[in-house]
Design an enzyme around this catalytic site. Sequence first.
Site, PDB file in Angstrom:
ATOM      1  N   SER A 133       0.797  -1.234   0.227  1.00  0.00           N
ATOM      2  CA  SER A 133      -0.035   0.091   0.024  1.00  0.00           C
ATOM      3  C   SER A 133       0.842   1.186   0.258  1.00  0.00           C
ATOM      4  CB  SER A 133      -0.895  -0.007   1.090  1.00  0.00           C
ATOM      5  OG  SER A 133      -1.624   1.539   1.430  1.00  0.00           O
ATOM      6  N   TYR A 148      -1.479  -1.266  10.430  1.00  0.00           N
ATOM      7  CA  TYR A 148      -1.645  -1.633   8.896  1.00  0.00           C
ATOM      8  C   TYR A 148      -0.289  -0.916   7.981  1.00  0.00           C
ATOM      9  CZ  TYR A 148      -3.615  -1.313   4.047  1.00  0.00           C
ATOM     10  OH  TYR A 148      -3.901  -1.385   2.779  1.00  0.00           O
TER      11      TYR A 148
HETATM   12  P1  NAD Z   1     -11.334  -5.867   0.962  1.00  0.00           P
HETATM   13  O1  NAD Z   1     -11.589  -5.701   2.376  1.00  0.00           O
HETATM   14  O2  NAD Z   1     -12.549  -5.248  -0.020  1.00  0.00           O
HETATM   15  O3  NAD Z   1     -11.263  -7.408   0.650  1.00  0.00           O
HETATM   16  C1  NAD Z   1     -10.308  -8.245   1.389  1.00  0.00           C
HETATM   17  C2  NAD Z   1     -10.593  -9.814   1.427  1.00  0.00           C
HETATM   18  O4  NAD Z   1      -9.675 -10.412   2.187  1.00  0.00           O
HETATM   19  C3  NAD Z   1     -11.844 -10.154   1.690  1.00  0.00           C
HETATM   20  O5  NAD Z   1     -12.804 -10.715   1.022  1.00  0.00           O
HETATM   21  C4  NAD Z   1     -11.537 -10.827   3.258  1.00  0.00           C
HETATM   22  O6  NAD Z   1     -12.449 -11.761   3.239  1.00  0.00           O
HETATM   23  C5  NAD Z   1     -10.112 -11.226   2.717  1.00  0.00           C
HETATM   24  N1  NAD Z   1      -9.326 -11.492   4.149  1.00  0.00           N
HETATM   25  C6  NAD Z   1      -9.227 -10.856   5.300  1.00  0.00           C
HETATM   26  N2  NAD Z   1      -8.761 -11.486   6.162  1.00  0.00           N
HETATM   27  C7  NAD Z   1      -8.207 -12.929   5.659  1.00  0.00           C
HETATM   28  C8  NAD Z   1      -7.586 -13.925   5.891  1.00  0.00           C
HETATM   29  N3  NAD Z   1      -7.129 -14.178   7.218  1.00  0.00           N
HETATM   30  N4  NAD Z   1      -7.444 -14.922   5.203  1.00  0.00           N
HETATM   31  C9  NAD Z   1      -8.106 -14.993   4.043  1.00  0.00           C
HETATM   32  N5  NAD Z   1      -8.781 -13.742   3.403  1.00  0.00           N
HETATM   33  C10 NAD Z   1      -8.749 -12.771   4.079  1.00  0.00           C
HETATM   34  O7  NAD Z   1     -10.189  -5.170   0.617  1.00  0.00           O
HETATM   35  P2  NAD Z   1      -9.469  -4.504  -0.573  1.00  0.00           P
HETATM   36  O8  NAD Z   1      -9.702  -3.016  -0.492  1.00  0.00           O
HETATM   37  O9  NAD Z   1      -9.992  -5.184  -1.826  1.00  0.00           O
HETATM   38  O10 NAD Z   1      -7.749  -4.683  -0.496  1.00  0.00           O
HETATM   39  C11 NAD Z   1      -7.182  -5.896  -0.901  1.00  0.00           C
HETATM   40  C12 NAD Z   1      -5.675  -5.617  -0.968  1.00  0.00           C
HETATM   41  O11 NAD Z   1      -5.394  -4.575  -1.336  1.00  0.00           O
HETATM   42  C13 NAD Z   1      -5.355  -5.849   0.613  1.00  0.00           C
HETATM   43  O12 NAD Z   1      -4.094  -6.253   0.601  1.00  0.00           O
HETATM   44  C14 NAD Z   1      -5.244  -4.162   1.129  1.00  0.00           C
HETATM   45  O13 NAD Z   1      -4.538  -3.746   2.107  1.00  0.00           O
HETATM   46  C15 NAD Z   1      -4.552  -3.711  -0.370  1.00  0.00           C
HETATM   47  N6  NAD Z   1      -4.784  -2.033  -0.620  1.00  0.00           N
HETATM   48  C16 NAD Z   1      -6.217  -1.751  -0.523  1.00  0.00           C
HETATM   49  C17 NAD Z   1      -6.209  -0.556  -0.948  1.00  0.00           C
HETATM   50  C18 NAD Z   1      -7.588   0.246  -0.783  1.00  0.00           C
HETATM   51  O14 NAD Z   1      -7.950   1.367  -0.837  1.00  0.00           O
HETATM   52  N7  NAD Z   1      -8.517  -0.161  -1.104  1.00  0.00           N
HETATM   53  C19 NAD Z   1      -5.128   0.423  -1.044  1.00  0.00           C
HETATM   54  C20 NAD Z   1      -4.006  -0.058  -1.019  1.00  0.00           C
HETATM   55  C21 NAD Z   1      -3.650  -1.485  -0.743  1.00  0.00           C
HETATM   56  C1  4PL Z   2      -4.162   6.360   0.468  1.00  0.00           C
HETATM   57  O1  4PL Z   2      -4.197   1.147   1.670  1.00  0.00           O
HETATM   58  O2  4PL Z   2      -3.523   3.568   0.215  1.00  0.00           O
HETATM   59  C2  4PL Z   2      -6.632   5.038   2.657  1.00  0.00           C
HETATM   60  C3  4PL Z   2      -6.864   2.334   3.058  1.00  0.00           C
HETATM   61  N1  4PL Z   2      -6.140   5.858   1.668  1.00  0.00           N
HETATM   62  O3  4PL Z   2      -6.307   1.276   2.740  1.00  0.00           O
HETATM   63  C4  4PL Z   2      -5.161   1.740   2.001  1.00  0.00           C
HETATM   64  C5  4PL Z   2      -4.858   5.357   1.055  1.00  0.00           C
HETATM   65  C6  4PL Z   2      -6.423   3.601   2.498  1.00  0.00           C
HETATM   66  C7  4PL Z   2      -4.459   3.920   1.011  1.00  0.00           C
HETATM   67  C8  4PL Z   2      -5.239   3.094   1.741  1.00  0.00           C
END
Ligand code: NAD
Ligand code: 4PL
Length: 248
Positions: free
Chosen positions: A141, A154
Amino acid sequence: MTERLAGKTALVTGAAQGIGKAIATRLAADGATVIVSDVNAEGAKAAAAAIGGKAKAIAADISDPASVKALFAEIKALTGGVDILVNNASIVPFIAWDDVDLDHWRKIIDVNLTGTFIVTRAATDQMRAANKSGRVISIASNTFFAGTPNMAAYVAAKGGVIGFTRALATELGKYNITANALAPGLIESDGVKASPHNEAFGFVEMLQAVKGKGQPEHIADVVSFLASDDARWITGQTLNVDAGMVRY
Ligand code: NAD
Ligand code: 4PL
């Protein structure tokens, strides 16, 4: 979309929804046999059904070694073994610093960092046993670079994933396994839409060089590239995929 991953088995963790589901969808469109894994068994099933074709749901909790062991035994029996691992599963908390206690810290590090290690250990051992030239792609992230508020544990876990990626590239290069990470900015995923992070799009867009709301497909398209043969000379790297919010 392409056939560049034909014959490959790709495991995507946390693929029931959000960014993971978009990645699984894209890798399947590139010809891979995709294992849609999530702790949410029903959600994983629904996502695999929506993708169709060869996609297969296998429930697993990435932080539970027994669950992960069973996952890789099933993958081996089903396809012969994993070629591409996408470490996507994580908990995305929104928590004020004053509420960050040891229980919260341990939970986030346990799932987001230690869970990533548990799955990566098993996946890369399976790749090496089958003499596969593998790919490890981890979703970190850009909060690691920005020090984003309301998610201190996180941010620390994602820094751990980036450090682990660098070390893994060194350890596994000799087996033709590469390890890279993506650092997405704020993405309108299912999880974000249902959380207070959804209120941050205006602020984040102000910092982006290219304007718009980050979508799961923006990340999935870059994962597809890193999984492909075109990316064979890239390893140990973390690529920001955030419309230029963070530049380093
Ligand atoms: P989300 O919450 O929509 O989906 C996450 C999924 O992971 C869910 O289906 C959940 O059930 C699953 N999960 C959680 N704990 C688990 C476990 N112990 N074992 C197996 N599955 C598990 O999240 P998202 O926003 O789609 O994020 C996906 C990835 O992208 C994550 O690594 C998150 O940190 C990263 N990320 C997200 C953002 C954002 O803004 N959405 C930004 C940067 C990085
Ligand atoms: C810029 O990884 O990358 C909020 C929440 N804002 O999870 C993230 C920023 C979130 C991010 C993320």
